[in-house]
Design an enzyme around this catalytic site. Structure first.
Site, PDB file in Angstrom:
ATOM      1  CB  CYS A   2      -1.163  -0.143   1.023  1.00 35.64           C
ATOM      2  SG  CYS A   2      -2.106  -1.718   1.363  1.00 35.64           S
ATOM      3  CB  ILE A  51      -3.037  -8.091   2.449  1.00 37.63           C
ATOM      4  CG1 ILE A  51      -2.268  -8.002   1.515  1.00 37.63           C
ATOM      5  CG2 ILE A  51      -3.419  -9.947   2.996  1.00 37.63           C
ATOM      6  CD1 ILE A  51      -0.456  -7.332   1.892  1.00 37.63           C
ATOM      7  CD  GLU A  76       0.662  -7.480   6.385  1.00 38.14           C
ATOM      8  OE1 GLU A  76       0.005  -8.919   7.250  1.00 38.14           O
ATOM      9  OE2 GLU A  76       1.216  -7.664   6.203  1.00 38.14           O
TER      10      GLU A  76
END
Length: 220
Positions: A2, A51, A76
């Site tokens: 990203c 994801i 994440e």
């Protein structure tokens, strides 16, 4: 991976167009879609690599249910399942399975102190639209980048990569000779706020920056 970018406290025209260009410059970081949000005090953008939750509802920028808060982030959150369970006990409800929605609600519930409990690699921007406040943040190990430049008029531009900021400026980069020398002589890089580019800085690992207006920036 990203990519994120944004402009705050700027009087320049066509900010939405500019942020879109900034995000497009790093589109390879997020080939699955681009999103933009106009927040009154600025504009943020996101290029998405899907994801965890592939649905459109998990896209960024993401707003809170009441529309008061907005977030863009890259990375994440490894412990988002545990954080989600804690938030559900507090009364939060979720419409996605994404770590983005968990992070958004976690910061709403816990504020800047909540960053200490996050496990993961991340960099992002959290905005309280009603209070007109901005928080930029980076994970404790600095695994995800967040570059920024503060201008004389008090505005700030941030992005995952330096070239997005240079795109905003529309000019060639000037070298930061001190940072380049430290790298060549001592093999040091990404050790403080300096980058290889003059006047463009980065958040250090575990650092956050708060702002509630032009020329009002505070690091913690």
């Amino acid at each position: 991976m990203c990519g994120i970018a944004g402009i705050f406290w700027s009087n320049t025209q066509d900010q939405k167009v500019t942020v879109n260009q900034m995000v497009e410059y790093t589109r390879y970081r997020g080939p699955d879609g681009v999103g933009l949000a106009e927040l009154g005090i600025g504009v943020v953008g996101h290029s998405r690599l899907s994801i965890i939750d592939l649905s459109d509802e998990a896209s960024q920028p993401m707003y809170s249910t009441d529309g008061r808060y907005c977030i863009v982030f890259n990375g994440e959150i490894y412990n988002f399942v545990e954080l989600r369970e804690e938030l559900i006990e507090l009364g939060f409800r979720f419409k996605t399975n994404s770590d983005t929605e968990v992070l958004l609600n976690w910061l709403i519930a816990r504020g800047k102190k909540g960053l200490r409990k996050l496990v993961g690699m991340f960099a992002g921007c959290f905005v309280d639209i009603k209070q007109r406040t901005v928080m930029l943040f980076r994970d404790n190990f600095g695994q995800k980048p967040l570059h920024y430049k503060i201008y004389p008029d008090g505005s700030i531009v941030f992005a995952s990569e330096v070239k997005s900021i240079l795109c905003f400026e529309g000019k060639k980069a000037s070298p930061n000779l001190i940072a380049i020398s430290n790298y060549l002589v001592h093999t040091q890089s990404d050790v403080d706020h300096q980058t290889f580019f003059a006047e463009i800085e980065q958040l250090e690992p575990g650092e956050l920056m708060l702002s509630d207006g032009p020329k009002k920036f505070k690091k913690e």
